[in-house]
Scaffold this motif. Structure first.
Motif, PDB file in Angstrom:
ATOM      1  N   VAL A   8      32.747  17.825  60.226  1.00 51.86           N
ATOM      2  CA  VAL A   8      33.243  18.680  59.238  1.00 51.86           C
ATOM      3  C   VAL A   8      32.792  19.437  57.634  1.00 51.86           C
ATOM      4  N   HIS A   9      32.762  20.175  57.271  1.00 52.19           N
ATOM      5  CA  HIS A   9      32.167  20.348  55.889  1.00 52.19           C
ATOM      6  C   HIS A   9      33.923  19.931  55.250  1.00 52.19           C
ATOM      7  N   ALA A  10      34.108  19.335  54.146  1.00 50.91           N
ATOM      8  CA  ALA A  10      35.667  19.845  53.338  1.00 50.91           C
ATOM      9  C   ALA A  10      35.207  21.338  52.263  1.00 50.91           C
ATOM     10  N   ASP A  11      34.498  20.970  51.889  1.00 50.90           N
ATOM     11  CA  ASP A  11      34.163  22.572  50.608  1.00 50.90           C
ATOM     12  C   ASP A  11      34.625  23.732  51.534  1.00 50.90           C
ATOM     13  N   ARG A  12      33.809  23.905  53.165  1.00 46.09           N
ATOM     14  CA  ARG A  12      33.837  24.846  53.794  1.00 46.09           C
ATOM     15  C   ARG A  12      35.015  25.132  54.517  1.00 46.09           C
ATOM     16  N   ILE A  13      36.009  23.970  54.654  1.00 44.08           N
ATOM     17  CA  ILE A  13      37.465  24.490  54.685  1.00 44.08           C
ATOM     18  C   ILE A  13      37.818  25.998  53.982  1.00 44.08           C
ATOM     19  N   PRO A  14      38.310  27.214  54.471  1.00 46.43           N
ATOM     20  CA  PRO A  14      38.830  27.770  54.066  1.00 46.43           C
ATOM     21  C   PRO A  14      40.516  27.577  53.756  1.00 46.43           C
ATOM     22  N   VAL A  15      40.810  27.841  51.862  1.00 49.68           N
ATOM     23  CA  VAL A  15      41.946  27.408  52.258  1.00 49.68           C
ATOM     24  C   VAL A  15      42.664  27.826  51.721  1.00 49.68           C
ATOM     25  N   SER A  16      44.171  28.813  52.274  1.00 53.21           N
ATOM     26  CA  SER A  16      45.162  29.695  51.890  1.00 53.21           C
ATOM     27  C   SER A  16      45.656  29.514  49.942  1.00 53.21           C
ATOM     28  N   ASP A  17      45.505  30.744  49.492  1.00 44.85           N
ATOM     29  CA  ASP A  17      46.629  30.963  48.257  1.00 44.85           C
ATOM     30  C   ASP A  17      47.620  29.974  48.374  1.00 44.85           C
TER      31      ASP A  17
ATOM     32  N   LEU B 159      43.364  28.491  55.752  1.00 45.07           N
ATOM     33  CA  LEU B 159      44.460  27.492  56.365  1.00 45.07           C
ATOM     34  C   LEU B 159      45.422  26.505  54.752  1.00 45.07           C
ATOM     35  N   GLY B 160      46.592  26.416  55.455  1.00 44.67           N
ATOM     36  CA  GLY B 160      47.339  25.916  54.384  1.00 44.67           C
ATOM     37  C   GLY B 160      48.584  26.206  53.979  1.00 44.67           C
ATOM     38  N   GLY B 161      50.384  25.809  53.601  1.00 47.40           N
ATOM     39  CA  GLY B 161      50.750  25.891  53.044  1.00 47.40           C
ATOM     40  C   GLY B 161      52.065  27.119  53.514  1.00 47.40           C
ATOM     41  N   SER B 162      51.193  27.310  55.255  1.00 47.86           N
ATOM     42  CA  SER B 162      52.161  28.372  55.751  1.00 47.86           C
ATOM     43  C   SER B 162      53.530  28.082  55.955  1.00 47.86           C
ATOM     44  N   ILE B 163      54.322  27.285  55.223  1.00 44.53           N
ATOM     45  CA  ILE B 163      55.604  26.915  55.225  1.00 44.53           C
ATOM     46  C   ILE B 163      56.245  27.654  53.975  1.00 44.53           C
ATOM     47  N   LEU B 164      55.292  28.141  52.712  1.00 43.02           N
ATOM     48  CA  LEU B 164      56.004  29.392  52.266  1.00 43.02           C
ATOM     49  C   LEU B 164      56.414  30.654  52.447  1.00 43.02           C
ATOM     50  N   GLY B 165      55.473  30.792  54.138  1.00 41.03           N
ATOM     51  CA  GLY B 165      55.863  32.271  54.696  1.00 41.03           C
ATOM     52  C   GLY B 165      55.454  31.926  55.728  1.00 41.03           C
ATOM     53  N   LYS B 166      54.293  31.957  55.991  1.00 44.33           N
ATOM     54  CA  LYS B 166      53.417  32.321  56.784  1.00 44.33           C
ATOM     55  C   LYS B 166      53.423  32.475  57.787  1.00 44.33           C
ATOM     56  N   HIS B 167      54.124  30.843  58.557  1.00 41.01           N
ATOM     57  CA  HIS B 167      54.850  30.086  59.845  1.00 41.01           C
ATOM     58  C   HIS B 167      55.555  31.400  60.098  1.00 41.01           C
ATOM     59  N   LEU B 168      56.403  31.802  59.539  1.00 42.51           N
ATOM     60  CA  LEU B 168      57.462  33.413  60.196  1.00 42.51           C
ATOM     61  C   LEU B 168      57.018  34.600  60.047  1.00 42.51           C
ATOM     62  N   ASP B 169      55.579  35.162  59.209  1.00 40.00           N
ATOM     63  CA  ASP B 169      55.470  36.229  59.704  1.00 40.00           C
ATOM     64  C   ASP B 169      53.956  36.342  59.286  1.00 40.00           C
TER      65      ASP B 169
ATOM     66  N   LYS C  71      49.628  17.106  46.106  1.00 40.34           N
ATOM     67  CA  LYS C  71      49.261  16.723  46.604  1.00 40.34           C
ATOM     68  C   LYS C  71      47.673  17.605  45.826  1.00 40.34           C
ATOM     69  N   THR C  72      46.145  17.507  47.601  1.00 34.18           N
ATOM     70  CA  THR C  72      45.407  18.477  47.217  1.00 34.18           C
ATOM     71  C   THR C  72      45.467  20.085  47.736  1.00 34.18           C
ATOM     72  N   PRO C  73      45.628  20.738  47.841  1.00 28.53           N
ATOM     73  CA  PRO C  73      44.894  22.121  48.228  1.00 28.53           C
ATOM     74  C   PRO C  73      44.482  21.423  49.658  1.00 28.53           C
ATOM     75  N   ILE C  74      42.984  21.267  49.283  1.00 30.55           N
ATOM     76  CA  ILE C  74      42.589  20.701  51.026  1.00 30.55           C
ATOM     77  C   ILE C  74      43.539  19.823  51.770  1.00 30.55           C
ATOM     78  N   GLU C  75      44.544  19.156  51.244  1.00 28.27           N
ATOM     79  CA  GLU C  75      44.817  18.085  52.132  1.00 28.27           C
ATOM     80  C   GLU C  75      45.519  19.207  52.906  1.00 28.27           C
ATOM     81  N   HIS C  76      46.356  19.554  52.088  1.00 24.42           N
ATOM     82  CA  HIS C  76      47.697  21.118  52.952  1.00 24.42           C
ATOM     83  C   HIS C  76      46.192  22.451  53.997  1.00 24.42           C
ATOM     84  N   ALA C  77      46.023  21.896  53.659  1.00 24.92           N
ATOM     85  CA  ALA C  77      44.675  23.378  54.521  1.00 24.92           C
ATOM     86  C   ALA C  77      43.939  22.668  55.778  1.00 24.92           C
TER      87      ALA C  77
END
Lengths: 305, 305
Positions: free
Chosen positions: B216-225, B162-172, B236-242
């Protein structure tokens, strides 16, 4: 880009897909789907500020009402009963709660009026109000009624007086589910369409889809009082308005000649009126308007607001 | 008007109707209808220039693709197979044929990608491009999977980073029909939703609809590149974006604890990944995020582009 080009794109997109669940694709009032053995029709219609209404001059209730009824009319034109609607809206940030309540009441009451429910939607903010209504329906009879199944010799009927809808009816009409139900339940109509672009534009859709021509008697076309009122302002004749104005949302349908009397009896019993305006002819006959001054080639004029 | 008010209106409009054919009304990813004994889900989604994409910066193909996939994702989130779409478009007059071909290809190919067809639409001219896609679907299993049917003790899973879809995934992105099919066909998920507003906003929808809390365990949330890449820019931190970014269009679902191993086996066999991130708890437990620094109350931040 011109509307002509839009139409070409529409046609391009109407190429039938190799999907056996799509019984009728784009090109009729609705698509016809087979989902789990159930026949379902679907239509989507978008109305927006400026093109379809002026929210400064119109009650929001009427805008909501129109959004639903346009789709309901497409469903009625398939000989189908509207069942469910979803509505996506772009709402201007300055819309008041009162405005939105009016809009929503129009949506919900229009759906209820045709026996259907609004079951969902989407909202987005934007500068111009627009509403996209998608409606589902199921056949009153065994099958939906298409544009493409008229036969030469069939009589042509309309369900009410035409013309001048811009004076108010285009925002305050009720989809003709009453006659759609009567026609479909009694297997009376061989083809049907609703009058959204004007009789002069919509009847040729039946003719072309069915590979036919037609003869329409100008003096049998029912002319609305609004067509006459509008004619007094525009300098056109009332019959020109009845022929070319859009958004009457009456139904145009064809009936096998031998069934015309049965239609007369059943519609009379139901307290519903239909007007016979002509008959379908073989394609080589062309599309003809019979006037007191002689026969003329049928002329399609685009509806402009 | 604020988004909060829009939400209130949405809720107001979600009052269930006395229509026995509406099995689930507004408030889930789709409405669930019973039409002629067939269960059908329906969703409508509107995307527009400025809010959801910038057509100067994006291929038209991707805009069409996104319009379909947003609705397909809602259908997948119900454990259903997308079957048919209709699309209403407002097109700017300056749109070129090339632009429209791209847009249309995106619509048609996205629908084909999830095994569905585009069966109709409506077109209107306007200043801002918008697309409203309405999708229908049918259950992969016996019934659609709702938000409201999670139970305390169920494990919570997400279908991808999860996270950062604005970099492209939200369209693809491609709607997760693959996992929706696996979960529904094997009766594995007790509840499901798609991540459109961000995990922090969407998981509480399951909790509230089911009358539950969660851990929910924050460290188990899969964080996207992309979440990490974006974090390098935003501070922000990657987990915040995720947690808070929207439009990942992954699925979040719950599974009875005793079925978790079966899920692991079946998803592995299918070559599909799921990530267990926590478990549903009784309501009095509240909604809790466990971090290395201790437990925190779950925080929902609205997604902003």
């Amino acid at each position: 880009m011109s509307w002509r080009e839009f139409d070409l794109i529409k046609e391009f997109c109407g190429i039938p897909l190799a999907d056996p669940s799509v019984l009728v694709g784009p090109g009729d009032d609705c698509a016809v789907l087979d989902i789990g053995g159930t026949k379902i029709v679907i239509t989507t219609d978008l109305i927006q500020e400026g093109t379809d209404f002026l929210s400064a001059e119109v009650l929001p209730y009427r805008i909501g009402w129109k959004a639903i009824m346009i789709s309901a009319s497409d469903i009625a034109a398939m000989g189908c009963r509207p069942t469910h609607f979803v509505v996506a809206s772009v709402l201007p940030a300055e819309a008041t709660s009162e405005f939105l309540n009016g809009l929503w009441s129009g949506l919900y009451e229009a759906a209820a009026r045709v026996g259907a429910s609004v079951v969902g939607g989407d909202l987005s903010k934007g500068s111009l109000l627009s509403l996209t209504s998608t409606g589902l329906g199921t056949p009153y009879g065994t099958n939906p009624i298409l544009r493409s199944t008229a036969r030469a010799g069939d009589r042509i009927f309309v369900t009410g007086p035409l013309g001048g809808s811009i004076l108010g009816k285009h925002l305050d009409f009720t989809a003709r589910t009453d006659l759609a139900s009567l026609l479909a339940s009694n297997d009376l109509a061989t083809s049907m369409i609703d009058v959204s672009d004007g009789l002069s534009g919509d009847l040729p859709h039946i003719a072309r889809a069915s590979g036919l021509g037609f003869l329409v008697h100008a003096d049998r076309i029912p002319v609305s009082d609004d067509a006459s009122r509008l004619a007094a302002r525009t300098g056109k004749t009332p019959i020109e308005h009845a022929l070319h104005d859009g958004e009457d949302f009456e139904l145009v349908f064809t009936v096998v000649e031998s069934q015309a009397e049965r239609l007369a009896v059943l519609s009379c019993e139901a307290g519903l009126e239909c007007f016979e305006i002509g008959e379908m002819k073989p394609a080589e006959h062309g599309m003809v308007l019979r006037t007191p001054l002689g026969d003329r080639q049928w002329e399609t004029r685009s509806y402009e607001h």
